[in-house]
Design a protein around this motif. Structure first.
Motif, PDB file in Angstrom:
ATOM      1  N   GLU A  88       4.389   2.794  -3.301  1.00 22.67           N
ATOM      2  CA  GLU A  88       3.275   1.750  -2.738  1.00 22.67           C
ATOM      3  C   GLU A  88       1.823   2.074  -3.177  1.00 22.67           C
ATOM      4  OE1 GLU A  88       6.196   3.231   0.696  1.00 22.67           O
ATOM      5  OE2 GLU A  88       4.973   4.200  -0.898  1.00 22.67           O
ATOM      6  N   SER A  89       1.159   1.103  -3.187  1.00 20.33           N
ATOM      7  CA  SER A  89      -0.207   1.328  -3.518  1.00 20.33           C
ATOM      8  C   SER A  89      -1.142   0.089  -2.932  1.00 20.33           C
ATOM      9  CB  SER A  89      -0.585   1.234  -5.137  1.00 20.33           C
ATOM     10  OG  SER A  89      -0.072   0.167  -5.739  1.00 20.33           O
TER      11      SER A  89
ATOM     12  N   GLY B 172      -3.262   0.626  -0.547  1.00 20.90           N
ATOM     13  CA  GLY B 172      -3.831   0.984   0.960  1.00 20.90           C
ATOM     14  C   GLY B 172      -5.260   1.285   0.937  1.00 20.90           C
TER      15      GLY B 172
ATOM     16  N   LEU C  26      -1.171  -5.109  -0.577  1.00 24.19           N
ATOM     17  CA  LEU C  26      -0.163  -3.986  -1.054  1.00 24.19           C
ATOM     18  C   LEU C  26       0.787  -4.113  -1.962  1.00 24.19           C
ATOM     19  CD1 LEU C  26       0.474  -2.313   2.594  1.00 24.19           C
ATOM     20  CD2 LEU C  26      -1.636  -2.065   1.243  1.00 24.19           C
TER      21      LEU C  26
ATOM     22  N   CYS D 264       4.243  -2.632  -4.221  1.00 23.04           N
ATOM     23  CA  CYS D 264       5.217  -1.693  -4.263  1.00 23.04           C
ATOM     24  C   CYS D 264       6.142  -1.874  -5.503  1.00 23.04           C
ATOM     25  CB  CYS D 264       6.401  -1.595  -3.130  1.00 23.04           C
ATOM     26  SG  CYS D 264       7.566  -0.690  -2.986  1.00 23.04           S
TER      27      CYS D 264
ATOM     28  N   THR E 193       1.821   4.196   2.279  1.00 20.59           N
ATOM     29  CA  THR E 193       0.386   3.983   2.024  1.00 20.59           C
ATOM     30  C   THR E 193      -0.320   3.665   3.241  1.00 20.59           C
ATOM     31  OG1 THR E 193      -1.320   3.181   0.394  1.00 20.59           O
ATOM     32  CG2 THR E 193       0.354   1.644   1.393  1.00 20.59           C
ATOM     33  N   GLN E 194      -1.851   4.554   3.412  1.00 20.64           N
ATOM     34  CA  GLN E 194      -2.401   4.367   4.593  1.00 20.64           C
ATOM     35  C   GLN E 194      -3.208   3.198   4.658  1.00 20.64           C
ATOM     36  OE1 GLN E 194      -2.520   6.426   7.679  1.00 20.64           O
ATOM     37  NE2 GLN E 194      -3.748   4.806   8.181  1.00 20.64           N
TER      38      GLN E 194
END
Length: 127
Positions: free
Chosen positions: A6-7, A9, A20, A22, A121-122
């Motif tokens: 994931e990216s 966030g 987001l 993935c 991802t936060q």
């Protein structure tokens, strides 16, 4: 096996938007659906959205309907989550997941139907 990363966030103000992404790699031909789940501190993991690979049918959790949109690119083996009108309660770690069983039939996504998971991802929404 399928690897999910994931990216996208980050920190955003309430009312703002985030997207987001993935990326899936490995045995991606076995993926029949991809989805997003989230987990806030002290809470159970919650279904957010999912999309079936073959029909492109989309599914959403009640708390995000009308604000979030899931999409996928089967060629690039990517799935995206566009998050609009973010609220404080959307703060959580967001996980990408894949259903690797092409024979599995489900009417609505459940966590148990997803076999492979990313690291998360936060997403933090501030006031």
């Amino acid at each position: 096996q399928v690897r999910l990363v994931e990216s996208g966030g980050g920190l955003v103000q309430a009312g703002g938007s985030l997207r987001l992404s993935c990326a899936a790699s490995g045995r991606t031909f076995s993926m029949s659906a991809m989805g997003w789940f989230r987990q806030a501190p002290g809470k159970e993991r919650e279904f957010v959205a999912a999309v079936k690979r073959s029909t492109s049918s989309t599914y959403y959790g009640d708390s995000v309907k009308g604000r979030f949109a899931i999409s996928r690119d089967n060629v690039k083996n990517m799935v995206y989550l566009q998050m609009n009108s973010l609220k404080l309660e959307d703060t959580a770690v967001y996980y990408c997941a894949a259903d690797l069983n092409p024979t599995r039939v489900w009417v609505f996504p459940k966590e148990a139907y997803f076999d492979s998971w990313g690291q998360g991802t936060q997403v933090t929404v501030s006031s």
